[in-house]
Design a protein around this motif. Structure first.
Motif, mmCIF file in Angstrom:
data_model
loop_
_atom_site.group_PDB
_atom_site.id
_atom_site.type_symbol
_atom_site.label_atom_id
_atom_site.label_comp_id
_atom_site.label_asym_id
_atom_site.label_seq_id
_atom_site.Cartn_x
_atom_site.Cartn_y
_atom_site.Cartn_z
ATOM 1 N N LEU A 1 0.829 -1.207 0.000
ATOM 2 C CA LEU A 1 0.000 0.000 0.000
ATOM 3 C C LEU A 1 0.862 1.254 0.000
ATOM 4 O O LEU A 1 0.568 2.238 -0.685
ATOM 5 N N ALA A 2 1.960 1.208 0.769
ATOM 6 C CA ALA A 2 2.865 2.347 0.824
ATOM 7 C C ALA A 2 3.522 2.553 -0.540
ATOM 8 O O ALA A 2 3.681 3.688 -1.010
ATOM 9 N N VAL A 3 3.881 1.439 -1.186
ATOM 10 C CA VAL A 3 4.491 1.540 -2.514
ATOM 11 C C VAL A 3 3.484 2.134 -3.504
ATOM 12 O O VAL A 3 3.828 2.986 -4.329
ATOM 13 N N ALA A 4 2.226 1.714 -3.387
ATOM 14 C CA ALA A 4 1.191 2.265 -4.276
ATOM 15 C C ALA A 4 1.067 3.779 -4.073
ATOM 16 O O ALA A 4 0.840 4.528 -5.033
ATOM 17 N N ALA A 5 1.258 4.222 -2.824
ATOM 18 C CA ALA A 5 1.148 5.657 -2.544
ATOM 19 C C ALA A 5 2.244 6.452 -3.255
ATOM 20 O O ALA A 5 2.055 7.621 -3.607
ATOM 21 N N PRO B 1 17.507 -10.946 -11.153
ATOM 22 C CA PRO B 1 16.267 -11.699 -10.921
ATOM 23 C C PRO B 1 15.920 -11.723 -9.429
ATOM 24 O O PRO B 1 16.813 -11.901 -8.597
ATOM 25 N N ARG B 2 14.652 -11.486 -9.103
ATOM 26 C CA ARG B 2 14.291 -11.528 -7.674
ATOM 27 C C ARG B 2 14.089 -12.970 -7.230
ATOM 28 O O ARG B 2 13.665 -13.823 -8.004
ATOM 29 N N LEU B 3 14.397 -13.218 -5.974
ATOM 30 C CA LEU B 3 14.214 -14.553 -5.407
ATOM 31 C C LEU B 3 12.760 -14.725 -4.976
ATOM 32 O O LEU B 3 12.068 -13.741 -4.686
ATOM 33 N N LYS B 4 12.315 -15.977 -4.900
ATOM 34 C CA LYS B 4 10.931 -16.263 -4.448
ATOM 35 C C LYS B 4 10.704 -15.727 -3.041
ATOM 36 O O LYS B 4 9.606 -15.319 -2.693
ATOM 37 N N THR B 5 11.776 -15.720 -2.239
ATOM 38 C CA THR B 5 11.654 -15.300 -0.842
ATOM 39 C C THR B 5 11.728 -13.780 -0.675
ATOM 40 O O THR B 5 11.612 -13.281 0.447
ATOM 41 N N CYS B 6 11.925 -13.055 -1.749
ATOM 42 C CA CYS B 6 12.096 -11.591 -1.662
ATOM 43 C C CYS B 6 10.836 -10.945 -1.078
ATOM 44 O O CYS B 6 9.742 -11.108 -1.617
ATOM 45 N N PRO B 7 10.982 -10.199 0.028
ATOM 46 C CA PRO B 7 9.798 -9.631 0.687
ATOM 47 C C PRO B 7 9.307 -8.317 0.067
ATOM 48 O O PRO B 7 8.301 -7.762 0.511
ATOM 49 N N VAL B 8 10.013 -7.837 -0.953
ATOM 50 C CA VAL B 8 9.628 -6.555 -1.565
ATOM 51 C C VAL B 8 8.298 -6.709 -2.309
ATOM 52 O O VAL B 8 8.090 -7.690 -3.029
ATOM 53 N N ALA B 9 7.405 -5.745 -2.118
ATOM 54 C CA ALA B 9 6.092 -5.780 -2.780
ATOM 55 C C ALA B 9 6.275 -5.898 -4.287
ATOM 56 O O ALA B 9 7.122 -5.219 -4.865
ATOM 57 N N LEU B 10 5.458 -6.763 -4.919
ATOM 58 C CA LEU B 10 5.578 -6.952 -6.372
ATOM 59 C C LEU B 10 5.377 -5.644 -7.132
ATOM 60 O O LEU B 10 6.014 -5.396 -8.152
ATOM 61 N N LEU B 11 4.519 -4.782 -6.591
ATOM 62 C CA LEU B 11 4.257 -3.508 -7.259
ATOM 63 C C LEU B 11 5.526 -2.659 -7.377
ATOM 64 O O LEU B 11 5.696 -1.931 -8.356
ATOM 65 N N ALA B 12 6.430 -2.769 -6.407
ATOM 66 C CA ALA B 12 7.668 -1.973 -6.457
ATOM 67 C C ALA B 12 8.431 -2.300 -7.735
ATOM 68 O O ALA B 12 9.026 -1.423 -8.366
#
Ligand code: TXA
Ligand code: MG
Length: 323
Positions: A43-47, A97-108
């Motif tokens: 949500l923060a990334v969307a902002a 390439p991002r890892l499956k475990t990457c906690p970064v929001a997909l939207l970022a």
């Protein structure tokens, strides 16, 4: 209301706590000011996209405290690690390439399978990321398509009231965005020339880098859209003469006859010119109308070292903004 914060420990902690609450905070980096959000909070990334008016297909850079933290979220390679050793902390962004475990929001990452990562060198950025304890997603802190900000005043001029706070971190040393290098494919690709010396980067990689061409329709790196970084006034590049209606962006001895001039570097130093480029465009854009000037003419800039990034930004700024 946008709160103005300083570099004190108390204010950095306050900024981190705003980020933890999903709010947006602008902060200084050595390149340009970033508009930060907790990268793990979708949500923060969307902002960020909303505050900037940025198209959702244009992914953001994630800023980390250390190379170790950054490489925990992506599939690194020996080349990526070597470049990180040489250029981090600093103005280099790596796409991996991002890892499956990457906690970064997909939207970022705008839904891409890759992630752009960078470890900034500015102490304010480093302290803020460390205080949050999570990666910070941050594009340049300006409305989409406008000129990137290199002072707190630039940020406020376009985002005042749209973001929770700004940390006044002083003027940005480099003054141009980071170099973006895509390492996710078989060969490194330069997506955006930037603050890193290109020859030094090529020497480190061991081959010449060719920039990808501008792709306005389906951009590989959406920041490569031609019409980016645009001032409001029309800009003419490689000017060797001046028209009566033009203000001048000078590099070296100014063209005689200009009524209003911003000097990027009297001694023709490219690093100095890079650090003043966006400041100059902001200033001319705001000052020219009072002198009844309706356009900007920019003198030619050599294309070696950081000059390539400067000419890249100027040629984009010269293309009319069409969306
Ligand atoms: O110096 C900088 O890089 C500044 C400071 C704040 O760190 N940030 C910045 O962010 O310039 P921004 O959003 O204005 O530019 C990020 C660039 C864009 O051209 C974007 O398309 C590209 O990086 N990018 C981000 N993620 C990408 C990805 N996964 N693949 C390809 N390009 C990506
Ligand atoms: Mg930008």
């Amino acid at each position: 209301m946008t709160e103005s914060l300083n570099r004190t420990d108390r204010d950095i902690a306050a900024a981190a706590s705003l980020l933890r609450d999903g709010k947006l905070v602008a902060f200084g980096t050595e390149t340009v000011y970033g508009l930060g959000a907790d990268a793990t909070n979708a949500l923060a990334v969307a902002a960020i996209f909303e505050a900037k008016g940025r198209p959702l297909f244009n992914p953001l850079i994630c800023h980390y405290e250390s190379a170790e933290a950054a490489f925990a979220d992506v599939l690194a390679s020996p080349l990526a690690e070597r470049l990180a050793d040489t250029f981090w902390p600093g103005p280099l962004t790596l796409v991996l390439p991002r890892l499956k475990t990457c906690p970064v929001a997909l939207l970022a990452g705008a839904g891409l399978e890759t992630l752009a990562i960078r470890v900034p060198a500015h102490p304010v950025a480093q302290r803020l990321i460390a205080a949050l304890g999570r990666p910070v997603a941050a594009p340049s802190a300006n409305r989409s398509g406008g000129i990137s900000p290199t002072t707190a005043a630039h940020v406020l001029a376009s985002l005042e009231g749209r973001i929770a706070a700004i940390i006044d971190s002083g003027p940005c040393r480099v003054g141009l965005e980071s170099t973006v290098l895509d390492l996710s494919g078989p060969a490194p690709v330069l997506l955006r020339p930037g603050g890193v010396n290109l020859e030094a980067l090529e020497a480190s990689i061991g081959c010449k880098l060719s920039a990808i061409s501008h792709q306005p329709q389906a951009p590989h790196s959406p920041g490569m859209m031609r019409s980016h970084y645009a001032p409001r006034l029309p800009l003419r590049i490689n000017a060797t003469s001046i028209q009566p209606n033009e203000a001048l962006l000078a590099f070296g001895p100014p063209i005689p006859g200009a009524r209003l001039t911003f000097q990027l570097s009297a001694r023709e130093n490219l690093n100095e010119a890079a650090s003043k480029l966006f400041e100059g465009l902001h200033w001319l854009d705001n000052t020219a109308p009072a002198h009844a000037l309706t356009a900007i003419a920019a003198m030619p800039i050599p294309t070696h070292a950081v000059g390539r990034a400067i000419t890249d930004r100027l040629s984009r700024a010269a293309t009319p903004f069409d969306n």
